[in-house]
Design a protein around this motif. Sequence first.
Motif, PDB file in Angstrom:
ATOM      1  N   GLU A   1      -6.801   2.282  -4.420  1.00  0.00           N
ATOM      2  CA  GLU A   1      -6.607   3.656  -3.951  1.00  0.00           C
ATOM      3  C   GLU A   1      -6.988   4.690  -4.999  1.00  0.00           C
ATOM      4  O   GLU A   1      -7.581   5.737  -4.676  1.00  0.00           O
ATOM      5  N   TYR A   2      -6.673   4.414  -6.271  1.00  0.00           N
ATOM      6  CA  TYR A   2      -6.831   5.439  -7.305  1.00  0.00           C
ATOM      7  C   TYR A   2      -7.863   5.087  -8.378  1.00  0.00           C
ATOM      8  O   TYR A   2      -8.100   5.881  -9.287  1.00  0.00           O
TER       9      TYR A   2
ATOM     10  N   MET B   1      -2.354   0.700 -12.474  1.00  0.00           N
ATOM     11  CA  MET B   1      -1.083   1.369 -12.203  1.00  0.00           C
ATOM     12  C   MET B   1      -0.337   1.618 -13.516  1.00  0.00           C
ATOM     13  O   MET B   1      -0.093   0.688 -14.290  1.00  0.00           O
TER      14      MET B   1
ATOM     15  N   ILE C   1       0.769  -4.901  -4.841  1.00  0.00           N
ATOM     16  CA  ILE C   1       1.004  -3.494  -5.183  1.00  0.00           C
ATOM     17  C   ILE C   1      -0.009  -3.026  -6.228  1.00  0.00           C
ATOM     18  O   ILE C   1      -0.614  -1.950  -6.095  1.00  0.00           O
TER      19      ILE C   1
ATOM     20  N   TYR D   1       4.712   5.521  -5.441  1.00  0.00           N
ATOM     21  CA  TYR D   1       4.855   5.406  -6.892  1.00  0.00           C
ATOM     22  C   TYR D   1       3.920   6.384  -7.594  1.00  0.00           C
ATOM     23  O   TYR D   1       4.312   7.075  -8.542  1.00  0.00           O
ATOM     24  N   HIS D   2       2.682   6.466  -7.143  1.00  0.00           N
ATOM     25  CA  HIS D   2       1.705   7.379  -7.740  1.00  0.00           C
ATOM     26  C   HIS D   2       2.197   8.820  -7.672  1.00  0.00           C
ATOM     27  O   HIS D   2       2.144   9.571  -8.665  1.00  0.00           O
TER      28      HIS D   2
ATOM     29  N   GLU E   1       0.827  -1.210   0.000  1.00  0.00           N
ATOM     30  CA  GLU E   1       0.000   0.000   0.000  1.00  0.00           C
ATOM     31  C   GLU E   1       0.861   1.259   0.000  1.00  0.00           C
ATOM     32  O   GLU E   1       0.543   2.242  -0.684  1.00  0.00           O
TER      33      GLU E   1
ATOM     34  N   TYR F   1      -2.874  -0.164  -5.700  1.00  0.00           N
ATOM     35  CA  TYR F   1      -2.945   1.032  -6.545  1.00  0.00           C
ATOM     36  C   TYR F   1      -4.355   1.197  -7.107  1.00  0.00           C
ATOM     37  O   TYR F   1      -4.937   2.290  -7.067  1.00  0.00           O
ATOM     38  N   ARG F   2      -4.919   0.134  -7.643  1.00  0.00           N
ATOM     39  CA  ARG F   2      -6.270   0.215  -8.215  1.00  0.00           C
ATOM     40  C   ARG F   2      -7.298   0.564  -7.141  1.00  0.00           C
ATOM     41  O   ARG F   2      -8.224   1.354  -7.379  1.00  0.00           O
TER      42      ARG F   2
ATOM     43  N   ALA G   1       2.605   1.716  -3.437  1.00  0.00           N
ATOM     44  CA  ALA G   1       1.654   2.189  -4.443  1.00  0.00           C
ATOM     45  C   ALA G   1       1.450   3.695  -4.333  1.00  0.00           C
ATOM     46  O   ALA G   1       1.399   4.410  -5.351  1.00  0.00           O
ATOM     47  N   ARG G   2       1.350   4.215  -3.112  1.00  0.00           N
ATOM     48  CA  ARG G   2       1.141   5.653  -2.930  1.00  0.00           C
ATOM     49  C   ARG G   2       2.369   6.456  -3.351  1.00  0.00           C
ATOM     50  O   ARG G   2       2.248   7.491  -4.019  1.00  0.00           O
TER      51      ARG G   2
END
Length: 373
Positions: free
Chosen positions: A210-211, A215, A203, A168-169, A162, A207-208, A165-166
């Motif tokens: 959260e956003y 990704m 990961i 990286y975004h 988690e 990402y999916r 992923a944040r």
Amino acid sequence: MCTPTRRLILIISVALLAMLSGCSIMGKSKPTPIPEMLIPTPPEDTQAIPTQARNHATGFHIPPQVALPRDTRSRFGFGVPLGPVSQYDTTPLGAGWYLDWQVEVTPEHPGKLKFVQMIRVHGKEFRPDRGTIVQAAEQNPGSLWLIGNEPDVLWQDWSPPEEYARVYHELYHLLKKHDPTCRVAIAGVSQPTPLRLEYLDAILDAYRSEYGEKMPVDVWNVHAFILREEKGSWGVGIPPGLDVTQGFLYDIQDHDNMATFREQIVRFRQWMEKHGEQGKPLIVSEYGILMPREYGFSQERVKKFMYRTFDYFLTAADWDIGYPADDYRLVQRWCWYSLSDTRYPTGNLFDPGTHQITPLGKAFGEYLTSILR
């Protein structure tokens, strides 16, 4: 692992591993101490280890009917743990790119070598600061950026799915804002085993979640070591977020097993295809021999492994999983570990003290000279 100052031959207790669980970001390219759990303690009878690799080729084996890519030289790279790269006359290597596990605002380009940027991460944190990253992106348009280094390994860029992923975004969109022409690659996990692919799945899922979208990855990236996966043992341990105690229990002599090496690359490409990513390039941003000579890894054995991997990278292709834009080859670039290191010198292309090319470095250059003439 684009990882690098690594693994000295010492007996490390499990207690040391526990002490390291709270460590900060540790980059391989700088003199930050790295836990020695990566390398196993020597067997009691080191003479029993065979000094020759199993099933290794003895020279160049590119079939004459195989057409080499026009950009062959640019595919060969090396890592620079002890920089700067200008300390070494790398011309005899004939390589096309390098990395040093850092962000460089004004990277050196001796012999027109291309430089690959790397932002280090650790959980919710990253380095260097945003200002330096922006400056490097604006001054080096079109660069390839790697976001992290082995986030699956405790003593590298350890990051729960988690949190990675944040980060990286945030970094992906920061880089694209200041250089829309840049290419962004995910961090390389230490080796593409099922355990590490499960970590990457986590990961992507995070990402999916959260956003609300897939990704975005321009270039896929992986390391290709063969190391033990066992909690509290030597090797690369267990990735964060996975509630298991072991994965593949590789032994010392598996470290240069070509059948395993090939299997790992195919496994990662299969994973990419499964996730709809076949149409993206794949780089192996760190691989080589970390085990010391005392474990049976002689220079001749290392050279044979290096040649076999070069042969494989240049020729391995598959219609079902390879990169369509590259005649379906499986790998587009690779990076040998390393140019010169004092902790893990088995794969050194140059001597860290004299800065002179080693026999292995000469063999590296001879390979390219042989196939390109």
